[in-house]
Design a protein around this motif. Structure first.
Motif, short mmCIF file in Angstrom:
data_model
loop_
_atom_site.label_atom_id
_atom_site.label_comp_id
_atom_site.label_asym_id
_atom_site.label_seq_id
_atom_site.Cartn_x
_atom_site.Cartn_y
_atom_site.Cartn_z
N PHE A 45 8.43 10.33 0.44
CA PHE A 45 8.14 8.95 0.07
C PHE A 45 8.20 8.05 1.30
O PHE A 45 8.95 8.30 2.25
CB PHE A 45 9.14 8.46 -0.98
CG PHE A 45 9.04 9.20 -2.29
CD1 PHE A 45 8.16 8.79 -3.27
CD2 PHE A 45 9.84 10.32 -2.54
CE1 PHE A 45 8.06 9.46 -4.46
CE2 PHE A 45 9.75 11.00 -3.74
CZ PHE A 45 8.86 10.57 -4.71
N GLY A 46 7.41 6.99 1.25
CA GLY A 46 7.35 6.06 2.37
C GLY A 46 8.38 4.97 2.31
O GLY A 46 8.84 4.48 3.36
N LEU A 47 8.80 4.56 1.10
CA LEU A 47 9.76 3.48 0.93
C LEU A 47 10.77 3.86 -0.15
O LEU A 47 10.48 4.71 -0.99
CB LEU A 47 9.05 2.18 0.51
CG LEU A 47 8.12 1.52 1.54
CD1 LEU A 47 7.37 0.37 0.89
CD2 LEU A 47 8.89 1.04 2.75
N PRO A 48 11.94 3.23 -0.15
CA PRO A 48 12.87 3.45 -1.27
C PRO A 48 12.27 2.89 -2.56
O PRO A 48 11.45 1.97 -2.53
CB PRO A 48 14.13 2.67 -0.85
CG PRO A 48 13.99 2.46 0.63
CD PRO A 48 12.52 2.38 0.90
N SER A 49 12.70 3.44 -3.68
CA SER A 49 12.22 2.94 -4.96
C SER A 49 12.79 1.56 -5.22
O SER A 49 13.75 1.11 -4.58
CB SER A 49 12.62 3.90 -6.08
OG SER A 49 14.03 4.05 -6.13
N ASP A 50 12.21 0.87 -6.20
CA ASP A 50 12.63 -0.50 -6.51
C ASP A 50 13.98 -0.55 -7.20
O ASP A 50 14.60 -1.61 -7.28
CB ASP A 50 11.59 -1.18 -7.40
CG ASP A 50 10.28 -1.35 -6.67
OD1 ASP A 50 10.31 -1.71 -5.49
OD2 ASP A 50 9.22 -1.13 -7.29
N ARG B 52 0.83 -1.21 0.00
CA ARG B 52 0.00 0.00 0.00
C ARG B 52 0.87 1.26 0.00
O ARG B 52 0.60 2.21 -0.74
CB ARG B 52 -0.91 0.00 1.22
CG ARG B 52 -1.82 1.22 1.31
CD ARG B 52 -2.77 1.10 2.49
NE ARG B 52 -3.59 2.29 2.65
CZ ARG B 52 -4.70 2.55 1.96
NH1 ARG B 52 -5.12 1.68 1.06
NH2 ARG B 52 -5.39 3.65 2.16
N ILE B 53 1.93 1.26 0.80
CA ILE B 53 2.85 2.40 0.83
C ILE B 53 3.55 2.55 -0.51
O ILE B 53 3.74 3.67 -1.02
CB ILE B 53 3.87 2.22 1.97
CG1 ILE B 53 3.16 2.20 3.33
CG2 ILE B 53 4.91 3.34 1.94
CD1 ILE B 53 4.08 1.91 4.49
N ARG B 54 3.94 1.43 -1.12
CA ARG B 54 4.60 1.47 -2.42
C ARG B 54 3.69 2.05 -3.49
O ARG B 54 4.13 2.79 -4.38
CB ARG B 54 5.07 0.07 -2.81
CG ARG B 54 5.91 0.04 -4.09
CD ARG B 54 6.38 -1.36 -4.42
NE ARG B 54 7.36 -1.81 -3.42
CZ ARG B 54 7.13 -2.75 -2.51
NH1 ARG B 54 5.94 -3.33 -2.46
NH2 ARG B 54 8.06 -3.11 -1.64
N ARG B 55 2.41 1.74 -3.42
CA ARG B 55 1.47 2.29 -4.40
C ARG B 55 1.29 3.79 -4.20
O ARG B 55 1.12 4.54 -5.18
CB ARG B 55 0.13 1.57 -4.30
CG ARG B 55 0.15 0.17 -4.89
CD ARG B 55 -1.21 -0.50 -4.83
NE ARG B 55 -1.19 -1.77 -5.51
CZ ARG B 55 -1.43 -1.95 -6.80
NH1 ARG B 55 -1.70 -0.90 -7.56
NH2 ARG B 55 -1.39 -3.14 -7.35
N ARG C 104 2.81 9.21 -6.30
CA ARG C 104 3.56 10.46 -6.14
C ARG C 104 4.45 10.71 -7.36
O ARG C 104 4.58 11.84 -7.83
CB ARG C 104 4.38 10.41 -4.86
CG ARG C 104 3.55 10.41 -3.58
CD ARG C 104 4.43 10.42 -2.34
NE ARG C 104 3.61 10.44 -1.13
CZ ARG C 104 3.39 9.36 -0.36
NH1 ARG C 104 3.94 8.20 -0.69
NH2 ARG C 104 2.63 9.46 0.70
N VAL C 105 5.10 9.67 -7.85
CA VAL C 105 5.94 9.82 -9.03
C VAL C 105 5.11 10.22 -10.23
O VAL C 105 5.49 11.11 -11.00
CB VAL C 105 6.71 8.51 -9.31
CG1 VAL C 105 7.44 8.59 -10.66
CG2 VAL C 105 7.72 8.23 -8.19
#
Length: 322
Positions: free
Chosen positions: A275-280, A196-199, A204-205
């Protein structure tokens, strides 16, 4: 339809039960192999693929495959248990022609897959394109198809009823293997909360890309950068500056250089978001300064927390209109 005059009459119910079991087998096998393939794609990424797109694509496939296996595989085990229980009460059910047709058709498909897998291995080897990723995927297909072929070949030949402890161990071992593969997916793609955080981060991007495109259009038409993002809103086109999808806060817009003289030479700006998490991507961190040449070619890699993306409009790529 009567298969044996001395046995109980077989009803259409049994035909659909066997058909349902075979369909559950096919669906379980396809999604199980999908999980294995996507794990290999993530753990051994292809350097020719786009990292961000592939990561999102793999995650979607893994989520769908896990959802399918969690529902379909237990249904396969349950219906198989019910059928075996029914075989003891009505032996004629096991001798149904429709059941044998389905089993032999499954053996036929499994045999084709095994032969095709060997042909693919030899063909790729002779072409010099064989890789460790391909070897693992080929072995996975060979293992699964060989397992199905061997089981149904044994099942069609065995005497029934017969007490065989090996069958119970086989079912438990197979269930444990499927459970391990499914659980591994949660460690690879993360928990539902992380997804959910990644989405949110992905949205945002997308929002920043949209804002960036509007800023470039403003530059082309006005010869200057906008003083703030609210200037970009247009009631005619219906464009409204997006906000953070989770907090509904405004994205940061920072003009670089001399902010008091909005001339055609002031062509550098920053867009910031939390952002909540680092990008992939493996190259984490804020994007370096580069000329804007299209939203999709930009570097949107980010770490967790506040990240600013600095953009510099190339006047030669986007000359102001006279």
């Amino acid at each position: 339809m009567v298969e044996n005059p001395t046995q109980t009459k077989v009803s259409p119910k049994h035909v659909f039960l066997h058909l349902f079991a075979i369909i559950m087998l096919y669906v379980s096998t396809a999604n199980f192999l999908t999980l294995i393939f996507q794990y290999i794609n993530i753990l051994l990424p292809d350097k020719l693929s786009q990292i961000g797109y592939q990561a999102s694509y793999h995650s979607d496939l893994i989520r769908f495959a896990i959802s399918s296996v969690i529902i379909v595989f237990p249904a396969l085990i349950l219906i198989s248990w019910l059928l075996n229980k029914n075989y003891k009460k009505e032996p004629a059910v096991r001798e149904m022609k429709s059941r044998k047709w389905l089993i032999y058709f499954t053996l036929f498909l499994a045999g084709l897959v095994i032969v095709g897998d060997f042909i693919s291995i030899i063909w790729n080897f002779m072409g010099g394109e064989i890789t460790f990723r391909f070897i693992l995927k080929s072995l996975s297909v060979l293992f699964v198809s060989g397992l199905i072929f061997g089981y149904y070949l044994w099942d069609i030949r065995r005497e029934f009823p017969a007490k065989n402890a090996k069958l119970k161990y086989f079912v438990w071992s197979l269930s444990a293997l499927v459970a391990i593969v499914v659980i591994a997916g949660f460690f690879i793609i993360g928990s539902p909360q992380q997804e959910r955080i990644r989405r949110f981060d992905q949205q945002r991007v997308y929002d920043l890309q949209s804002v960036q495109n509007e800023i470039v259009n403003y530059w082309v038409n006005k010869r200057i950068l906008p003083q703030n993002l609210s200037i970009l809103e247009d009631p005619i086109t219906g464009y409204k500056v997006p906000t953070d999808p989770q907090t509904d806060s405004q994205y940061e817009y920072i003009l670089k250089g001399d902010e008091t003289s909005f001339s055609a030479f002031a062509n550098t700006f920053e867009l910031c978001a939390i952002f909540g998490l680092p990008s992939d991507s493996q190259n984490l961190g804020a994007a370096p300064t580069k000329p804007v040449g299209g939203g999709y070619s930009q570097n949107w890699d980010h770490i967790a927390g506040r990240v600013c993306f600095e953009r510099k409009i190339d006047p030669q790529l986007y000359p102001p209109q006279k």
